[in-house]
Design a protein around this motif. Structure first.
Motif, PDB file in Angstrom:
ATOM      1  N   ASP A 318       0.811  -1.216   0.000  1.00 13.92           N
ATOM      2  CA  ASP A 318       0.000   0.000   0.000  1.00 13.92           C
ATOM      3  C   ASP A 318       0.846   1.269   0.000  1.00 13.92           C
ATOM      4  N   PHE A 319       2.149   1.156   0.274  1.00 16.59           N
ATOM      5  CA  PHE A 319       3.021   2.335   0.261  1.00 16.59           C
ATOM      6  C   PHE A 319       3.540   2.656  -1.140  1.00 16.59           C
ATOM      7  N   ALA A 320       3.369   1.735  -2.091  1.00 15.72           N
ATOM      8  CA  ALA A 320       3.961   1.876  -3.422  1.00 15.72           C
ATOM      9  C   ALA A 320       2.965   2.460  -4.419  1.00 15.72           C
ATOM     10  N   LYS A 321       3.499   3.162  -5.418  1.00 16.94           N
ATOM     11  CA  LYS A 321       2.687   3.672  -6.526  1.00 16.94           C
ATOM     12  C   LYS A 321       2.577   2.601  -7.612  1.00 16.94           C
ATOM     13  N   PHE A 322       1.383   2.456  -8.190  1.00 14.18           N
ATOM     14  CA  PHE A 322       1.139   1.511  -9.276  1.00 14.18           C
ATOM     15  C   PHE A 322       0.938   2.300 -10.564  1.00 14.18           C
ATOM     16  N   HIS A 323       1.586   1.839 -11.642  1.00 12.51           N
ATOM     17  CA  HIS A 323       1.448   2.487 -12.944  1.00 12.51           C
ATOM     18  C   HIS A 323       1.067   1.444 -13.982  1.00 12.51           C
ATOM     19  N   TYR A 324       0.178   1.816 -14.879  1.00 11.23           N
ATOM     20  CA  TYR A 324      -0.285   0.923 -15.941  1.00 11.23           C
ATOM     21  C   TYR A 324       0.298   1.456 -17.237  1.00 11.23           C
ATOM     22  N   TYR A 344      12.793   7.445  -4.403  1.00 12.61           N
ATOM     23  CA  TYR A 344      14.203   7.622  -4.048  1.00 12.61           C
ATOM     24  C   TYR A 344      14.364   8.738  -3.006  1.00 12.61           C
ATOM     25  N   THR A 345      13.677   9.855  -3.220  1.00  9.83           N
ATOM     26  CA  THR A 345      13.744  10.968  -2.275  1.00  9.83           C
ATOM     27  C   THR A 345      13.238  10.550  -0.897  1.00  9.83           C
ATOM     28  N   ALA A 346      12.154   9.774  -0.867  1.00  9.07           N
ATOM     29  CA  ALA A 346      11.600   9.315   0.409  1.00  9.07           C
ATOM     30  C   ALA A 346      12.547   8.339   1.097  1.00  9.07           C
ATOM     31  N   ALA A 347      13.185   7.466   0.311  1.00 11.05           N
ATOM     32  CA  ALA A 347      14.084   6.462   0.899  1.00 11.05           C
ATOM     33  C   ALA A 347      15.325   7.089   1.504  1.00 11.05           C
ATOM     34  N   VAL A 417       2.945  11.423   8.248  1.00 11.19           N
ATOM     35  CA  VAL A 417       3.342  12.759   8.698  1.00 11.19           C
ATOM     36  C   VAL A 417       4.401  13.352   7.781  1.00 11.19           C
ATOM     37  N   PHE A 418       5.388  12.522   7.384  1.00 13.10           N
ATOM     38  CA  PHE A 418       6.495  13.037   6.575  1.00 13.10           C
ATOM     39  C   PHE A 418       6.310  12.767   5.075  1.00 13.10           C
ATOM     40  N   LYS A 419       5.092  12.316   4.706  1.00 11.80           N
ATOM     41  CA  LYS A 419       4.700  12.152   3.309  1.00 11.80           C
ATOM     42  C   LYS A 419       5.708  11.302   2.535  1.00 11.80           C
ATOM     43  N   LEU A 420       6.007  10.124   3.090  1.00 12.56           N
ATOM     44  CA  LEU A 420       6.960   9.210   2.466  1.00 12.56           C
ATOM     45  C   LEU A 420       6.203   8.268   1.529  1.00 12.56           C
TER      46      LEU A 420
END
Length: 453
Positions: A318-324, A344-347, A417-420
């Motif tokens: 649920d933390f990952a973005k899905f792209h089609y 990458y920025t979040a990591a 909170v930190f929008k990761l």
């Protein structure tokens, strides 16, 4: 690079028990039945500062030439070829057998270092039980008990003494992402679409990519490194020797990356193997973006089906973005890159201690940790303990009583909170030392009473 240790031996000598001991998991099935493990099983282990891969293999019957036992023997020989060190496990209660001698002869033909581990020696005199196994000609046997842990740490320390501790390389100042997934889902096609040229071979034959390929490039003036990996098949379908070797290469590429791009095929169902690859990415703590490829070729029914399967089988992402996307036509690749940059920025984020502590206090005000008997865990402050993935270390008292549900609450809250977006976050607890916990500690001198004047 982490060394790889392969566990080999006859059926039912305790290989899977030792695997679970080394990885501190219960991933390998264990029962008093020969031949229970048929496929190779990979896991992580660590002793002190030294990490390693460990490979559990099926029972090695070197004299068979057909059937499932023959296939198990082939996989064991391949594990030997790709390992840096081999632990040959024998049964101390049964003693040396003709199969043990044949296996030892095979291992002597390999240039890998071999340790003979005499298992199941609990309650026995070690010098006596190991004496017969010198006949194998593979050096000094080591007595262990995989089920009780006796001698296991000494064995692994001895093996790892021959390898240098992996040096943490300086963090790259640009994203390094690995394209992973099952064979023939379009990984190499996606790499070519990203690069804008035919840099890697891509055609309709599963397993074309045999090794991980690192390619540096620029996009809109920003540097990147993309890793094209070999497809990770279901273990039962991995038959070619060179293709089996690619599995561990893919695992190493995921660990070496900042972001993993998991490619799914819109024309096929989301398989258990897709979920295993995603789980491995999460275990390593890497940021993740999911690309559902061949979207242009899927009809409405197939599109609805794969979205339902994603919700059902990959709900833990649920933390990952899905792209089609369509790697062949290039549709959606630009948006995919935006998510890679974001992940990458979040990591790699650096969060000041005051901000983490303030966020922690707000979380506690919103929902306190539950009581454990008469004790309520007390959390005092938090600071960042690492990146890729971000690690938040919480200090306080009685933190060993924090339940898993509250642990997950903290992880989700910090991410919100930190929008990761796109990276997992890990919370670790560090309990404050209590001088009264050590009953053997002598009490210090009593403080002098303060004067009234």
């Amino acid at each position: 690079m982490k060394p790889t240790i392969a566990l080999v031996g006859r059926p039912n000598v305790g290989k899977s028990t030792l695997f679970n001991r080394l990885t501190k998991t219960r991933d390998a099935l264990v029962a008093d039945q020969p031949g229970l493990t048929r496929d190779r099983h990979y896991g992580h282990g660590r002793v002190g500062e030294k990490p390693y891969f460990v490979v559990d293999t099926g029972g090695f019957e070197p004299v068979v030439d057909e059937g499932i036992m023959f296939e198990m023997a082939r996989q064991t020989l391949q594990a030997v070829d790709e390992a840096d060190a081999i632990v040959f496990i024998v049964d101390g209660r049964v003693g040396i057998t003709p199969q043990d001698k044949i296996i030892a002869q095979r291992l002597r033909q390999n240039d890998r270092p071999v340790w003979v581990a005499v298992n199941k020696v609990e309650g026995m005199q070690r010098a006596v039980v190991t004496a017969d196994f010198y006949e194998l000609g593979l050096g000094d046997p080591v007595a262990i008990s995989a089920s009780h842990g006796e001698g296991v740490r000494d064995l692994i320390n001895e093996i790892l003494d021959g390898f240098e501790v992996p040096v943490d390389e300086p963090e790259a100042d640009h994203p390094k992402f690995a394209v992973v997934g099952r064979p023939n889902v379009g990984k190499s096609t996606l790499v070519n679409a990203v690069l804008g040229e035919e840099r890697v071979i891509a055609f309709d034959q599963p397993g074309t990519t045999r090794d991980s390929v690192y390619i540096d490039f620029e996009r809109n003036g920003s540097p990147y490194t993309i890793i094209d990996t070999a497809g990770v098949r279901k273990r039962g379908k991995v038959t070619e020797m060179i293709e089996k070797f690619s599995v561990i290469k893919t695992m190493q590429a995921i660990e070496d990356a900042n972001v993993a791009v998991l490619v799914l095929d819109a024309m096929q169902e989301v398989s258990d193997q897709d979920a295993r690859v995603a789980s491995f990415v999460m275990e390593t703590g890497r940021a993740l973006v999911v690309a559902v490829n061949k979207w242009e070729a899927a009809n409405a029914e197939q599109r609805d089906r794969i979205k339902r399967e994603i919700d059902r089988k990959l709900s833990f992402l649920d933390f990952a973005k899905f792209h089609y996307i369509s790697a062949l036509g290039g549709q959606g690749v630009g948006e995919l890159f935006k998510s890679i940059d974001q992940a990458y920025t979040a990591a790699m984020i650096k969060i000041p201690t005051p901000k983490l502590t303030n966020a922690l206090q707000l979380m506690i005000e919103r929902q306190q940790p539950p009581l454990a008997g008469k004790v309520r865990p007390k959390m005092r402050y938090a600071h960042q303990g690492g990146s890729n993935p971000p690690v938040v270390i919480v200090h306080g008292n009685a933190l060993d009583h924090v339940p898993d549900s509250y642990w997950r609450y903290l992880e989700r809250s910090f991410m919100k909170v930190f929008k990761l977006q796109g990276t997992p976050l890990r919370v670790q607890f560090k309990r404050s030392a209590n001088p009264y916990d050590d009953k053997t500690k002598k009490p210090g001198p009593k403080p002098k009473p303060r004067s009234k004047f």
